[in-house]
Design a protein around this motif. Structure first.
Motif, PDB file in Angstrom:
ATOM      1  N   ILE A 119       0.840  -1.204   0.000  1.00 32.77           N
ATOM      2  CA  ILE A 119       0.000   0.000   0.000  1.00 32.77           C
ATOM      3  C   ILE A 119       0.874   1.252   0.000  1.00 32.77           C
ATOM      4  CG2 ILE A 119      -1.597   1.367   1.413  1.00 32.77           C
ATOM      5  CD1 ILE A 119      -2.808  -1.322   2.335  1.00 32.77           C
ATOM      6  N   CYS A 127      -1.618  -4.248  -5.097  1.00 32.25           N
ATOM      7  CA  CYS A 127      -1.898  -3.692  -3.776  1.00 32.25           C
ATOM      8  C   CYS A 127      -3.374  -3.818  -3.461  1.00 32.25           C
ATOM      9  CB  CYS A 127      -1.500  -2.208  -3.749  1.00 32.25           C
ATOM     10  SG  CYS A 127      -2.342  -1.233  -5.014  1.00 32.25           S
ATOM     11  N   VAL A 144      -5.381   1.962  -0.618  1.00 36.06           N
ATOM     12  CA  VAL A 144      -4.632   2.903  -1.444  1.00 36.06           C
ATOM     13  C   VAL A 144      -5.509   4.092  -1.809  1.00 36.06           C
ATOM     14  CG1 VAL A 144      -3.498   3.233  -3.681  1.00 36.06           C
ATOM     15  CG2 VAL A 144      -3.037   1.177  -2.344  1.00 36.06           C
TER      16      VAL A 144
END
Length: 406
Positions: free
Chosen positions: A276, A300, A305
Protein backbone atom coordinates in the motif's frame (compact mmCIF):
# COMPACT_ATOMS: atom_id res chain seq x y z
CA UNK A 1 10.49 -21.29 -19.97
CA UNK A 2 11.97 -21.48 -16.48
CA UNK A 3 9.02 -21.63 -14.11
CA UNK A 4 10.91 -19.53 -11.56
CA UNK A 5 10.68 -16.55 -13.93
CA UNK A 6 6.93 -16.26 -13.32
CA UNK A 7 7.15 -16.77 -9.56
CA UNK A 8 7.83 -13.40 -8.00
CA UNK A 9 7.88 -14.51 -4.37
CA UNK A 10 11.65 -14.19 -4.05
CA UNK A 11 11.92 -10.76 -5.69
CA UNK A 12 12.45 -7.57 -3.69
CA UNK A 13 9.09 -6.19 -2.64
CA UNK A 14 9.19 -3.08 -4.83
CA UNK A 15 10.00 -5.13 -7.93
CA UNK A 16 7.34 -7.69 -7.05
CA UNK A 17 4.74 -4.93 -6.69
CA UNK A 18 5.16 -4.07 -10.38
CA UNK A 19 4.33 -7.57 -11.68
CA UNK A 20 1.17 -9.72 -11.69
CA UNK A 21 0.90 -12.95 -9.71
CA UNK A 22 1.94 -16.34 -11.03
CA UNK A 23 -1.55 -17.28 -12.20
CA UNK A 24 -1.56 -14.45 -14.73
CA UNK A 25 1.03 -16.24 -16.86
CA UNK A 26 -0.91 -19.48 -17.29
CA UNK A 27 -2.85 -19.71 -20.59
CA UNK A 28 -6.60 -19.14 -20.35
CA UNK A 29 -7.19 -22.45 -22.15
CA UNK A 30 -5.61 -24.37 -19.25
CA UNK A 31 -7.66 -22.40 -16.72
CA UNK A 32 -10.84 -22.88 -18.74
CA UNK A 33 -10.39 -26.64 -18.99
CA UNK A 34 -9.67 -26.90 -15.27
CA UNK A 35 -12.51 -24.53 -14.37
CA UNK A 36 -15.05 -26.44 -16.43
CA UNK A 37 -14.03 -29.79 -14.98
CA UNK A 38 -14.22 -28.53 -11.42
CA UNK A 39 -17.54 -26.79 -12.11
CA UNK A 40 -18.97 -29.99 -13.56
CA UNK A 41 -17.86 -32.00 -10.54
CA UNK A 42 -19.42 -29.48 -8.15
CA UNK A 43 -22.70 -29.06 -10.06
CA UNK A 44 -23.54 -32.65 -10.94
CA UNK A 45 -25.76 -34.09 -8.22
CA UNK A 46 -26.05 -30.82 -6.29
CA UNK A 47 -29.43 -29.85 -4.88
CA UNK A 48 -28.59 -26.15 -5.28
CA UNK A 49 -25.97 -24.09 -7.10
CA UNK A 50 -24.72 -20.63 -6.12
CA UNK A 51 -22.93 -18.48 -8.70
CA UNK A 52 -21.42 -15.58 -6.80
CA UNK A 53 -18.68 -12.99 -6.73
CA UNK A 54 -15.64 -14.18 -4.81
CA UNK A 55 -15.31 -11.19 -2.46
CA UNK A 56 -16.53 -11.14 1.14
CA UNK A 57 -19.99 -9.94 0.13
CA UNK A 58 -20.56 -12.61 -2.49
CA UNK A 59 -19.18 -15.36 -0.26
CA UNK A 60 -21.39 -14.19 2.61
CA UNK A 61 -24.30 -15.15 0.35
CA UNK A 62 -23.08 -18.72 -0.18
CA UNK A 63 -22.64 -19.10 3.59
CA UNK A 64 -26.30 -18.14 4.04
CA UNK A 65 -27.58 -20.49 1.34
CA UNK A 66 -25.58 -23.42 2.67
CA UNK A 67 -26.87 -22.76 6.18
CA UNK A 68 -30.45 -22.81 4.87
CA UNK A 69 -29.86 -26.12 3.07
CA UNK A 70 -27.92 -27.61 6.02
CA UNK A 71 -25.00 -28.07 3.62
CA UNK A 72 -22.11 -26.20 5.28
CA UNK A 73 -18.73 -27.91 5.07
CA UNK A 74 -16.94 -29.03 8.23
CA UNK A 75 -14.73 -26.12 9.29
CA UNK A 76 -12.10 -28.12 11.24
CA UNK A 77 -10.02 -29.30 8.24
CA UNK A 78 -9.82 -25.70 7.03
CA UNK A 79 -8.60 -24.49 10.43
CA UNK A 80 -5.93 -27.19 10.43
CA UNK A 81 -4.79 -26.02 6.99
CA UNK A 82 -4.56 -22.44 8.26
CA UNK A 83 -2.26 -23.60 11.06
CA UNK A 84 -0.10 -25.32 8.45
CA UNK A 85 0.12 -22.16 6.39
CA UNK A 86 1.16 -20.14 9.42
CA UNK A 87 4.07 -22.50 9.96
CA UNK A 88 5.44 -21.69 6.49
CA UNK A 89 7.68 -18.67 7.04
CA UNK A 90 8.09 -17.95 3.32
CA UNK A 91 4.37 -17.43 2.65
CA UNK A 92 3.95 -14.45 0.29
CA UNK A 93 1.09 -12.81 -1.55
CA UNK A 94 2.41 -14.32 -4.78
CA UNK A 95 1.16 -17.67 -3.56
CA UNK A 96 -2.57 -17.13 -3.26
CA UNK A 97 -4.37 -19.98 -1.58
CA UNK A 98 -6.23 -22.12 -4.08
CA UNK A 99 -9.17 -24.44 -3.60
CA UNK A 100 -7.92 -27.90 -2.70
CA UNK A 101 -8.93 -30.37 -5.39
CA UNK A 102 -9.38 -33.09 -2.77
CA UNK A 103 -11.51 -31.11 -0.34
CA UNK A 104 -15.05 -32.35 0.41
CA UNK A 105 -17.93 -31.08 -1.65
CA UNK A 106 -21.17 -29.58 -0.41
CA UNK A 107 -24.60 -30.44 -1.77
CA UNK A 108 -24.84 -26.70 -2.48
CA UNK A 109 -22.29 -26.09 -5.23
CA UNK A 110 -20.21 -22.91 -5.23
CA UNK A 111 -19.11 -21.31 -8.49
CA UNK A 112 -16.98 -18.28 -7.70
CA UNK A 113 -17.38 -15.84 -10.57
CA UNK A 114 -17.19 -12.17 -11.47
CA UNK A 115 -18.55 -9.81 -14.12
CA UNK A 116 -16.15 -11.12 -16.77
CA UNK A 117 -16.76 -14.81 -16.02
CA UNK A 118 -20.51 -14.70 -15.32
CA UNK A 119 -21.48 -15.85 -18.81
CA UNK A 120 -19.14 -18.81 -18.62
CA UNK A 121 -20.34 -19.81 -15.13
CA UNK A 122 -23.99 -19.70 -16.15
CA UNK A 123 -23.17 -21.84 -19.18
CA UNK A 124 -21.69 -24.44 -16.85
CA UNK A 125 -24.88 -24.47 -14.78
CA UNK A 126 -27.01 -24.77 -17.94
CA UNK A 127 -24.86 -27.67 -19.18
CA UNK A 128 -24.47 -29.71 -16.00
CA UNK A 129 -27.24 -28.93 -13.49
CA UNK A 130 -29.89 -31.58 -13.03
CA UNK A 131 -33.61 -30.98 -13.39
CA UNK A 132 -35.16 -29.50 -10.25
CA UNK A 133 -31.98 -27.88 -8.93
CA UNK A 134 -32.28 -24.51 -7.15
CA UNK A 135 -30.01 -21.79 -8.53
CA UNK A 136 -28.88 -18.58 -6.83
CA UNK A 137 -26.84 -15.81 -8.47
CA UNK A 138 -25.38 -13.30 -6.04
CA UNK A 139 -23.44 -10.03 -5.98
CA UNK A 140 -22.99 -9.67 -9.76
CA UNK A 141 -24.73 -7.26 -12.13
CA UNK A 142 -24.49 -7.96 -15.89
CA UNK A 143 -24.05 -5.02 -18.25
CA UNK A 144 -26.02 -6.74 -21.01
CA UNK A 145 -28.65 -9.48 -21.12
CA UNK A 146 -27.85 -11.00 -24.52
CA UNK A 147 -24.62 -12.81 -23.50
CA UNK A 148 -26.40 -14.62 -20.63
CA UNK A 149 -29.88 -14.92 -22.19
CA UNK A 150 -29.63 -18.49 -23.48
CA UNK A 151 -28.13 -19.86 -20.27
CA UNK A 152 -30.57 -18.04 -17.99
CA UNK A 153 -33.57 -19.24 -19.97
CA UNK A 154 -32.25 -22.82 -20.08
CA UNK A 155 -31.62 -22.80 -16.33
CA UNK A 156 -35.08 -21.38 -15.63
CA UNK A 157 -36.80 -24.12 -17.64
CA UNK A 158 -34.89 -26.79 -15.78
CA UNK A 159 -34.91 -25.34 -12.26
CA UNK A 160 -37.61 -25.12 -9.64
CA UNK A 161 -36.12 -21.88 -8.33
CA UNK A 162 -33.81 -19.26 -9.81
CA UNK A 163 -33.09 -16.28 -7.52
CA UNK A 164 -30.73 -13.36 -8.13
CA UNK A 165 -29.63 -11.23 -5.15
CA UNK A 166 -27.57 -8.13 -5.76
CA UNK A 167 -27.04 -4.46 -4.82
CA UNK A 168 -25.18 -3.02 -7.80
CA UNK A 169 -26.41 -0.52 -10.38
CA UNK A 170 -28.46 -2.46 -12.96
CA UNK A 171 -29.29 -1.17 -16.45
CA UNK A 172 -33.09 -1.02 -16.50
CA UNK A 173 -33.40 -3.07 -19.70
CA UNK A 174 -31.23 -5.86 -18.28
CA UNK A 175 -33.28 -6.04 -15.07
CA UNK A 176 -36.49 -6.23 -17.09
CA UNK A 177 -35.16 -9.03 -19.28
CA UNK A 178 -33.96 -11.08 -16.29
CA UNK A 179 -37.35 -10.67 -14.64
CA UNK A 180 -39.22 -11.60 -17.82
CA UNK A 181 -37.15 -14.79 -18.00
CA UNK A 182 -38.79 -15.86 -14.73
CA UNK A 183 -35.91 -15.10 -12.38
CA UNK A 184 -36.72 -13.82 -8.88
CA UNK A 185 -34.53 -10.70 -9.03
CA UNK A 186 -34.01 -8.69 -5.84
CA UNK A 187 -31.70 -5.66 -6.13
CA UNK A 188 -31.06 -3.70 -2.95
CA UNK A 189 -30.22 -0.03 -2.61
CA UNK A 190 -26.46 0.15 -3.19
CA UNK A 191 -26.21 3.00 -0.65
CA UNK A 192 -27.97 1.02 2.07
CA UNK A 193 -27.42 -2.72 1.57
CA UNK A 194 -24.78 -5.20 0.49
CA UNK A 195 -25.71 -8.41 -1.32
CA UNK A 196 -25.42 -10.43 1.89
CA UNK A 197 -28.09 -8.13 3.36
CA UNK A 198 -30.31 -8.78 0.34
CA UNK A 199 -29.89 -12.55 0.60
CA UNK A 200 -30.50 -12.51 4.35
CA UNK A 201 -33.85 -10.75 4.03
CA UNK A 202 -34.90 -12.64 0.89
CA UNK A 203 -34.25 -16.23 1.95
CA UNK A 204 -37.19 -17.81 3.76
CA UNK A 205 -35.24 -19.10 6.75
CA UNK A 206 -34.74 -18.17 10.40
CA UNK A 207 -31.02 -17.45 10.53
CA UNK A 208 -28.94 -17.47 13.71
CA UNK A 209 -27.84 -14.08 15.04
CA UNK A 210 -24.29 -14.63 13.81
CA UNK A 211 -25.51 -14.35 10.22
CA UNK A 212 -27.26 -11.06 10.92
CA UNK A 213 -24.00 -9.82 12.42
CA UNK A 214 -22.07 -11.17 9.42
CA UNK A 215 -24.28 -9.19 7.05
CA UNK A 216 -23.84 -6.00 9.08
CA UNK A 217 -20.05 -6.29 9.17
CA UNK A 218 -19.87 -7.23 5.49
CA UNK A 219 -21.98 -4.16 4.68
CA UNK A 220 -19.58 -2.00 6.69
CA UNK A 221 -16.79 -2.84 4.29
CA UNK A 222 -18.71 -3.23 1.07
CA UNK A 223 -20.36 0.19 1.43
CA UNK A 224 -17.04 1.75 2.61
CA UNK A 225 -18.44 2.76 5.99
CA UNK A 226 -15.36 1.46 7.85
CA UNK A 227 -16.97 1.74 11.26
CA UNK A 228 -16.36 -1.86 12.39
CA UNK A 229 -12.71 -3.05 12.46
CA UNK A 230 -13.86 -6.61 11.79
CA UNK A 231 -14.97 -5.65 8.28
CA UNK A 232 -11.40 -5.13 7.08
CA UNK A 233 -10.53 -8.59 8.42
CA UNK A 234 -13.37 -10.16 6.44
CA UNK A 235 -12.34 -8.38 3.25
CA UNK A 236 -8.66 -9.33 3.58
CA UNK A 237 -9.43 -12.92 4.52
CA UNK A 238 -11.77 -13.38 1.54
CA UNK A 239 -9.05 -12.04 -0.77
CA UNK A 240 -6.23 -14.15 0.65
CA UNK A 241 -7.90 -17.52 1.00
CA UNK A 242 -10.04 -19.87 -1.07
CA UNK A 243 -13.75 -19.29 -1.55
CA UNK A 244 -14.60 -22.63 0.05
CA UNK A 245 -12.49 -21.92 3.13
CA UNK A 246 -13.97 -18.47 3.63
CA UNK A 247 -17.54 -19.75 3.27
CA UNK A 248 -16.90 -22.55 5.76
CA UNK A 249 -15.25 -20.31 8.36
CA UNK A 250 -17.75 -17.43 8.32
CA UNK A 251 -20.59 -19.94 8.16
CA UNK A 252 -19.34 -21.45 11.42
CA UNK A 253 -18.12 -18.29 13.19
CA UNK A 254 -19.81 -15.33 11.53
CA UNK A 255 -17.80 -12.10 11.65
CA UNK A 256 -15.98 -13.09 14.86
CA UNK A 257 -13.17 -15.01 13.23
CA UNK A 258 -11.25 -17.66 15.20
CA UNK A 259 -7.82 -16.91 16.61
CA UNK A 260 -5.91 -18.91 14.00
CA UNK A 261 -7.58 -16.93 11.20
CA UNK A 262 -6.79 -13.64 12.95
CA UNK A 263 -3.15 -14.74 13.25
CA UNK A 264 -3.05 -15.60 9.56
CA UNK A 265 -4.53 -12.22 8.59
CA UNK A 266 -1.99 -10.40 10.77
CA UNK A 267 0.82 -12.37 9.15
CA UNK A 268 -0.30 -11.46 5.62
CA UNK A 269 -1.06 -7.86 6.53
CA UNK A 270 2.60 -6.96 7.13
CA UNK A 271 3.39 -7.24 3.43
CA UNK A 272 0.03 -5.77 2.46
CA UNK A 273 0.83 -2.53 4.30
CA UNK A 274 4.21 -2.29 2.57
CA UNK A 275 2.57 -2.69 -0.86
CA UNK A 276 0.00 0.00 0.00
CA UNK A 277 2.77 2.42 0.95
CA UNK A 278 4.60 1.79 -2.33
CA UNK A 279 1.45 2.45 -4.38
CA UNK A 280 0.60 5.65 -2.51
CA UNK A 281 4.16 6.94 -2.86
CA UNK A 282 4.20 6.48 -6.64
CA UNK A 283 0.87 8.27 -7.20
CA UNK A 284 0.41 11.34 -9.41
CA UNK A 285 -2.44 13.85 -9.19
CA UNK A 286 -4.30 15.31 -12.17
CA UNK A 287 -6.82 18.16 -12.31
CA UNK A 288 -9.74 17.10 -14.52
CA UNK A 289 -12.83 19.30 -14.67
CA UNK A 290 -13.87 20.04 -11.09
CA UNK A 291 -11.99 17.05 -9.68
CA UNK A 292 -8.51 16.08 -8.54
CA UNK A 293 -7.79 12.53 -9.68
CA UNK A 294 -5.07 10.52 -7.96
CA UNK A 295 -3.69 7.78 -10.18
CA UNK A 296 -1.20 5.08 -9.26
CA UNK A 297 -0.01 1.60 -10.20
CA UNK A 298 0.85 -1.58 -8.37
CA UNK A 299 -0.14 -4.88 -6.89
CA UNK A 300 -1.90 -3.69 -3.78
CA UNK A 301 -5.13 -3.41 -1.84
CA UNK A 302 -7.09 -0.82 -3.79
CA UNK A 303 -9.42 0.32 -1.01
CA UNK A 304 -6.65 1.34 1.37
CA UNK A 305 -4.63 2.90 -1.44
CA UNK A 306 -7.69 4.91 -2.48
CA UNK A 307 -8.04 6.10 1.11
CA UNK A 308 -4.42 7.26 1.03
CA UNK A 309 -4.88 9.15 -2.24
CA UNK A 310 -8.02 10.83 -0.93
CA UNK A 311 -6.23 11.84 2.26
CA UNK A 312 -3.70 13.55 -0.03
CA UNK A 313 -6.50 15.58 -1.63
CA UNK A 314 -7.89 13.40 -4.44
CA UNK A 315 -11.61 13.43 -5.18
CA UNK A 316 -11.23 10.22 -7.17
CA UNK A 317 -8.61 7.47 -7.10
CA UNK A 318 -7.46 5.21 -9.94
CA UNK A 319 -5.40 2.15 -9.07
CA UNK A 320 -4.01 0.39 -12.14
CA UNK A 321 -3.03 -3.23 -11.56
CA UNK A 322 -0.18 -5.18 -13.19
CA UNK A 323 -2.81 -7.53 -14.65
CA UNK A 324 -4.14 -4.65 -16.77
CA UNK A 325 -7.33 -4.04 -14.82
CA UNK A 326 -8.01 -0.95 -12.73
CA UNK A 327 -10.11 0.11 -9.76
CA UNK A 328 -11.81 3.50 -9.66
CA UNK A 329 -12.85 4.88 -6.29
CA UNK A 330 -14.98 7.94 -5.65
CA UNK A 331 -15.86 10.11 -2.68
CA UNK A 332 -18.46 12.59 -1.48
CA UNK A 333 -17.19 14.96 -4.19
CA UNK A 334 -17.01 12.37 -6.99
CA UNK A 335 -19.87 9.94 -7.58
CA UNK A 336 -19.34 9.11 -11.24
CA UNK A 337 -16.95 6.15 -10.93
CA UNK A 338 -19.37 3.83 -12.75
CA UNK A 339 -19.72 6.31 -15.63
CA UNK A 340 -15.96 6.43 -16.12
CA UNK A 341 -15.65 2.64 -15.93
CA UNK A 342 -18.42 2.04 -18.48
CA UNK A 343 -16.35 3.89 -21.11
CA UNK A 344 -13.45 1.45 -20.69
CA UNK A 345 -15.09 -1.99 -20.58
CA UNK A 346 -16.18 -1.82 -16.94
CA UNK A 347 -18.87 -0.81 -14.50
CA UNK A 348 -19.83 -0.71 -10.84
CA UNK A 349 -21.08 1.75 -8.26
CA UNK A 350 -21.05 5.58 -8.26
CA UNK A 351 -18.23 5.49 -5.70
CA UNK A 352 -16.51 2.24 -6.68
CA UNK A 353 -16.05 0.65 -10.07
CA UNK A 354 -13.65 -1.51 -12.03
CA UNK A 355 -12.53 -1.91 -15.61
CA UNK A 356 -9.96 -3.46 -17.92
CA UNK A 357 -9.39 -1.37 -21.06
CA UNK A 358 -9.22 -3.43 -24.25
CA UNK A 359 -5.71 -2.29 -25.20
CA UNK A 360 -3.59 -5.42 -24.76
CA UNK A 361 -3.02 -7.12 -28.12
CA UNK A 362 0.09 -9.14 -27.29
CA UNK A 363 2.74 -9.67 -24.62
CA UNK A 364 4.71 -6.66 -25.85
CA UNK A 365 1.78 -4.51 -24.72
CA UNK A 366 1.93 -6.11 -21.28
CA UNK A 367 5.73 -5.72 -21.16
CA UNK A 368 5.27 -2.00 -21.86
CA UNK A 369 2.53 -1.92 -19.21
CA UNK A 370 4.83 -3.34 -16.52
CA UNK A 371 7.92 -1.31 -17.40
CA UNK A 372 6.01 2.00 -17.62
CA UNK A 373 3.86 1.34 -14.55
CA UNK A 374 0.65 1.26 -16.56
CA UNK A 375 1.20 4.39 -18.65
CA UNK A 376 -1.23 3.51 -21.48
CA UNK A 377 -3.96 2.30 -19.13
CA UNK A 378 -3.67 5.44 -17.05
CA UNK A 379 -3.92 7.59 -20.17
CA UNK A 380 -7.05 5.78 -21.42
CA UNK A 381 -8.81 6.02 -18.05
CA UNK A 382 -7.93 9.68 -17.55
CA UNK A 383 -9.33 10.38 -21.02
CA UNK A 384 -12.57 8.74 -19.85
CA UNK A 385 -12.56 11.07 -16.82
CA UNK A 386 -12.29 14.04 -19.17
CA UNK A 387 -15.27 12.86 -21.22
CA UNK A 388 -17.35 12.40 -18.09
CA UNK A 389 -16.29 15.86 -16.87
CA UNK A 390 -17.43 17.33 -20.20
CA UNK A 391 -20.77 15.53 -19.92
CA UNK A 392 -21.29 16.79 -16.36
CA UNK A 393 -20.41 20.35 -17.40
CA UNK A 394 -22.84 20.15 -20.34
CA UNK A 395 -25.62 18.88 -18.07
CA UNK A 396 -24.98 21.67 -15.57
CA UNK A 397 -25.05 24.26 -18.35
CA UNK A 398 -28.30 22.86 -19.72
CA UNK A 399 -29.91 23.05 -16.29
CA UNK A 400 -28.82 26.67 -15.90
CA UNK A 401 -30.29 27.52 -19.31
CA UNK A 402 -33.70 26.06 -18.46
CA UNK A 403 -36.26 28.80 -17.76
CA UNK A 404 -37.39 28.95 -14.16
CA UNK A 405 -41.11 28.68 -13.43
CA UNK A 406 -42.60 31.92 -12.12
Amino acid sequence: MDEQLIKSGNLPLRRRSLLPGTGFFYPDSLDEDRSEERAREAIEGAEAVVVTDSDADGLGCIALVREMYDAALDVDPFLEEIENRLSEADQSDDEEDEDDEDQPESSVALLAAGPHSLTESLEYVADYAETGVDVFICDIAPDEYEPIAESVETIRKRSDRVSWYDHHQWPEAVAESVGEAGVDLVVGDSDEECSTDVALRSLDYEFDERFTDLAEVTRDHDLWLNEDPRSKDLADYAYWTSAEEYAAVVGAYGADLPESVEDYIAHRRVEKEQLIELAVDRAAYKSIGPWTVGVTYGRCSQNEVADGLQEAGADAAVIVKPSGSASIRGSETFEQAHLVARQVEGGGHPKAAGCKPDIYDDMMDYAYHWTTEGETTKRVILAAFRRVAEDVAAEDEAEQDEPTAE
